[in-house]
Design a protein around this motif. Structure first.
Motif, PDB file in Angstrom:
ATOM      1  N   THR A  32      -1.298   0.513   3.005  1.00  0.00           N
ATOM      2  CA  THR A  32      -1.477   1.358   1.888  1.00  0.00           C
ATOM      3  C   THR A  32      -0.051   1.753   1.472  1.00  0.00           C
ATOM      4  O   THR A  32       0.187   2.909   0.822  1.00  0.00           O
ATOM      5  CB  THR A  32      -2.151   2.614   2.475  1.00  0.00           C
ATOM      6  OG1 THR A  32      -1.618   3.325   3.763  1.00  0.00           O
ATOM      7  CG2 THR A  32      -3.600   2.403   3.044  1.00  0.00           C
ATOM      8  N   GLY A 457     -11.612  -3.688   2.981  1.00  0.00           N
ATOM      9  CA  GLY A 457     -11.325  -4.218   1.802  1.00  0.00           C
ATOM     10  C   GLY A 457     -11.727  -3.166   0.685  1.00  0.00           C
ATOM     11  O   GLY A 457     -11.004  -2.992  -0.122  1.00  0.00           O
ATOM     12  N   PRO A 458     -12.867  -2.665   0.541  1.00  0.00           N
ATOM     13  CA  PRO A 458     -13.458  -1.770  -0.282  1.00  0.00           C
ATOM     14  C   PRO A 458     -12.410  -0.569  -0.470  1.00  0.00           C
ATOM     15  O   PRO A 458     -12.189  -0.029  -1.495  1.00  0.00           O
ATOM     16  CB  PRO A 458     -14.899  -1.386  -0.024  1.00  0.00           C
ATOM     17  CG  PRO A 458     -15.531  -2.696   1.023  1.00  0.00           C
ATOM     18  CD  PRO A 458     -14.261  -2.997   1.545  1.00  0.00           C
ATOM     19  N   LYS A 461      -9.240  -1.442  -2.131  1.00  0.00           N
ATOM     20  CA  LYS A 461      -9.713  -1.566  -3.426  1.00  0.00           C
ATOM     21  C   LYS A 461      -9.519  -0.463  -4.120  1.00  0.00           C
ATOM     22  O   LYS A 461      -9.005  -0.252  -5.296  1.00  0.00           O
ATOM     23  CB  LYS A 461     -10.700  -2.385  -3.816  1.00  0.00           C
ATOM     24  CG  LYS A 461     -10.618  -4.035  -3.306  1.00  0.00           C
ATOM     25  CD  LYS A 461     -11.963  -4.549  -3.629  1.00  0.00           C
ATOM     26  CE  LYS A 461     -11.883  -6.063  -3.415  1.00  0.00           C
ATOM     27  NZ  LYS A 461     -13.250  -6.879  -3.349  1.00  0.00           N
ATOM     28  N   LYS A 464      -6.089   1.011  -4.640  1.00  0.00           N
ATOM     29  CA  LYS A 464      -5.584   0.196  -5.698  1.00  0.00           C
ATOM     30  C   LYS A 464      -5.862   0.626  -7.113  1.00  0.00           C
ATOM     31  O   LYS A 464      -5.119   0.726  -7.954  1.00  0.00           O
ATOM     32  CB  LYS A 464      -5.558  -1.243  -5.585  1.00  0.00           C
ATOM     33  CG  LYS A 464      -4.656  -1.996  -6.497  1.00  0.00           C
ATOM     34  CD  LYS A 464      -4.951  -3.469  -6.204  1.00  0.00           C
ATOM     35  CE  LYS A 464      -4.165  -4.539  -7.169  1.00  0.00           C
ATOM     36  NZ  LYS A 464      -4.611  -5.738  -6.791  1.00  0.00           N
ATOM     37  N   ASP A 465      -7.226   0.825  -7.301  1.00  0.00           N
ATOM     38  CA  ASP A 465      -7.891   1.209  -8.506  1.00  0.00           C
ATOM     39  C   ASP A 465      -7.334   2.736  -8.848  1.00  0.00           C
ATOM     40  O   ASP A 465      -7.177   2.993 -10.094  1.00  0.00           O
ATOM     41  CB  ASP A 465      -9.441   1.173  -8.394  1.00  0.00           C
ATOM     42  CG  ASP A 465     -10.002   1.736  -9.544  1.00  0.00           C
ATOM     43  OD1 ASP A 465      -9.584   0.991 -10.700  1.00  0.00           O
ATOM     44  OD2 ASP A 465     -10.670   2.595  -9.607  1.00  0.00           O
ATOM     45  N   LEU A 486     -14.818  -3.540  -9.420  1.00  0.00           N
ATOM     46  CA  LEU A 486     -13.820  -3.929  -8.357  1.00  0.00           C
ATOM     47  C   LEU A 486     -14.371  -4.987  -7.463  1.00  0.00           C
ATOM     48  O   LEU A 486     -13.720  -5.347  -6.437  1.00  0.00           O
ATOM     49  CB  LEU A 486     -13.539  -2.660  -7.564  1.00  0.00           C
ATOM     50  CG  LEU A 486     -12.806  -1.565  -8.284  1.00  0.00           C
ATOM     51  CD1 LEU A 486     -12.660  -0.466  -7.581  1.00  0.00           C
ATOM     52  CD2 LEU A 486     -11.511  -1.889  -9.156  1.00  0.00           C
ATOM     53  N   ILE A 488     -17.047  -4.603  -5.758  1.00  0.00           N
ATOM     54  CA  ILE A 488     -17.709  -3.841  -4.425  1.00  0.00           C
ATOM     55  C   ILE A 488     -19.082  -4.015  -4.292  1.00  0.00           C
ATOM     56  O   ILE A 488     -19.740  -3.380  -5.296  1.00  0.00           O
ATOM     57  CB  ILE A 488     -16.886  -2.634  -4.153  1.00  0.00           C
ATOM     58  CG1 ILE A 488     -15.674  -2.515  -4.111  1.00  0.00           C
ATOM     59  CG2 ILE A 488     -17.665  -2.045  -2.963  1.00  0.00           C
ATOM     60  CD1 ILE A 488     -14.841  -1.055  -3.764  1.00  0.00           C
TER      61      ILE A 488
END
Length: 530
Positions: A32, A457-458, A461, A464-465, A486, A488
């Motif tokens: 992160t 992963g989610p 994401k 990042k979003d 994304l 997901i």
């Protein structure tokens, strides 16, 4: 029975779990990009500007609910125990696991938000590891395996939160009250159970409201007491911190050879206190109303700081600066004494008495009373949070029960069970209570950290979003979440929200009782909610 409990505790809290907690925190810190430092401003913004709704509590209330579960006996008795069996260096490793665990807390709590649902009976938001373990793999060939995994986690959490852990908190209250005012543990047990019942029967919003009032009040008073101790012992501040750092790396002659114990006890009591990676944070995170899951992830990440860097550090300073502690070579007070503090009996059981003695050195008679009040409020709010997490996992299991009357009956049974657990814990011995508590924490941590590592992963994401939208110049209120954009899958709550659908419950990821209401979403409704 006690030998069996001790053996099971040693198996669960082996060095492997200690290393897993540290390495997971380090891994998520790197993945992160040190969000626990980079996103400090976002943590404060999320707390201050989050809104609540008829279905979800505010980000601040979610923080208080989370802190209610984190700030308890672990911050007072747990710190004292860590110092007694790990030396002052254990405090450094508590700090380390808090810093690294802040990243872990973000990931698990963001997952809790992504995969939350609405309770079919109350309409409140529910979520946690059991939910995201099942939902994140619901559309894959491994769905059956992870559904079983989710059910196992739910069962373990129900046992831990309704039986293993409440006893530690209740025992701490009864002991502190007995030492301060000579009140029988049975009286404490009955009063605790009565007040607990009055609040838990009111549901999550009553719990969150009480926590929002009690936790900040007591935490501020407790930290102020530590500041007063620091002012009085101002000249010892460099020595206290120097002792902590030297002992942490085996550079202090008095505690030579204890580095392994310092790490083990620091991580063990650090996890017990701040709960990063244990899987408790996602429950509180899922209950909040936000427009993007990362926002609540930031709030829960900050909760780890408050718990360990503020409250636990306050306890450590009050104990070490006044010399109100003993250190033992073995993990029992019958072991070889490495350090004997000022006016501290060698056979004094580690726990709240260390803090009481430290405060008494400044104002005789003040320590027992203050610590008793602090423990009573800290531990009581912790039991409330435990109940909420147990109920959330009961609700997860209840999704497979079709009869509403049966579902409500199970919840009532849980409420009665936790009240009985509090009574039993209050009148039990502290050793047995702590051992059961450690088993509960360790079992949840094993299952949760492995799950989060698999399902990260989610959450990454979502982070990042959030960063991309912020970099594009969007205001905080305008940052929203679209899981489909994304890639997901399984985030049915967010999908339905985007589609203007309200779901009373999502069972097997098929929404039931849909009602198109054209409801605005997220923090964009802040003014409307006011």
């Amino acid at each position: 029975m006690e030998p069996l409990i001790s053996w099971l505790n040693d198996v669960i809290w082996s060095d492997y779990l200690v290393y897993l907690c540290l390495l997971a925190g380090l891994y998520f810190t790197i993945r992160t990009l040190f969000l626990q430092v980079l996103h400090l401003p976002d943590m404060f913004t999320s707390m201050a500007r989050g809104a609540k709704s008829p279905d979800g509590i505010s980000s601040f209330q979610s923080l208080m609910l989370s802190l209610a579960g984190r700030v308890g006996m672990g911050n007072i008795g747990g710190v004292a125990t860590a110092i007694a069996f790990g030396g002052p260096g254990a405090v450094f490793w508590m700090w380390a696991v808090a810093f690294l665990g802040s990243a872990t807390s973000f990931v698990e709590s963001t997952l809790g938000q992504i995969y939350k649902e609405k309770d079919q009976d109350t309409g409140e938001y529910r979520g946690g590891p059991a939910y995201f373990i099942e939902k994140s793999f619901a559309h894959t060939k491994a769905s059956g395996i992870f559904k079983v995994y989710a059910i196992v986690f739910a069962i373990i959490t129900i046992l831990a939160m309704s039986f293993f852990l409440p006893g530690v908190q209740a025992n701490g209250v009864s002991q502190a009250v007995d030492q301060a005012w000579g009140i029988s543990p049975w009286i404490s047990a009955i009063v605790l159970a009565g007040v607990l019942a009055a609040i838990v029967f009111g549901g999550i919003k009553r719990i969150a409201t009480f926590a929002g009032m009690a936790v900040p009040f007591m935490a501020v008073l407790y930290i102020l007491a530590a500041i007063i101790v620091m002012i009085v012992n101002f000249q010892q501040i460099p020595e206290v911190f120097g002792l902590i750092f030297r002992s942490a790396f085996d550079a202090e002659a008095a505690f030579s050879g204890m580095i392994g114990a310092a790490i083990a006890w620091g991580v063990k009591r650090g996890i017990y206190s701040n709960e990063a990676g244990q899987g408790t944070g996602p429950h509180a995170a899922a209950a909040s109303e936000v427009s993007h899951p990362a926002k609540q992830g930031f709030v829960q990440s900050f909760a780890v700081y408050v718990d360990t860097l503020f409250v636990c550090s306050a306890t450590a300073f009050m104990i070490i600066s006044t010399g109100a502690y003993n250190v033992y070579r073995d993990e029992s007070i019958e072991g070889a004494v490495v350090h004997n503090g000022k006016n501290m009996p060698i056979d004094q059981e580690p726990g709240p008495a260390y803090v009481q003695s430290g405060l008494d050195s400044l104002a005789p008679g003040f320590g027992p009373t203050f610590v008793a009040i602090a423990i009573a409020l800290f531990c009581f709010t912790t039991v409330l949070a435990y109940y909420y997490m147990a109920e959330t996992n009961f609700t997860y299991m209840n999704r497979y029960v079709k009869n509403p009357a049966v579902r409500r009956g199970i919840i009532w049974f849980l409420r009665i069970l936790i009240c009985i657990s509090v009574i039993y814990g209050a009148v039990s011995t502290s050793g047995a209570a702590w051992a059961l508590g450690d088993i509960g924490v360790g079992s949840m941590a094993w299952l949760n950290i492995v799950a989060v590592l698999i399902m990260q992963g989610p959450a990454l994401k979502a982070l990042k979003d959030y960063r991309a939208q912020k970099k594009a110049g969007k205001l905080f209120e305008d940052i929203t979440f679209d899981p489909r954009a994304l890639g997901i899958a399984g985030a049915t709550f967010w999908e339905n929200r985007i589609d203007g659908i309200t779901d009373r419950e999502t069972v097997g990821h098929e929404a039931v009782d849909h009602e198109a209401v054209g409801k605005p979403t997220g923090d964009t409704t802040l003014d409307e909610r006011r």
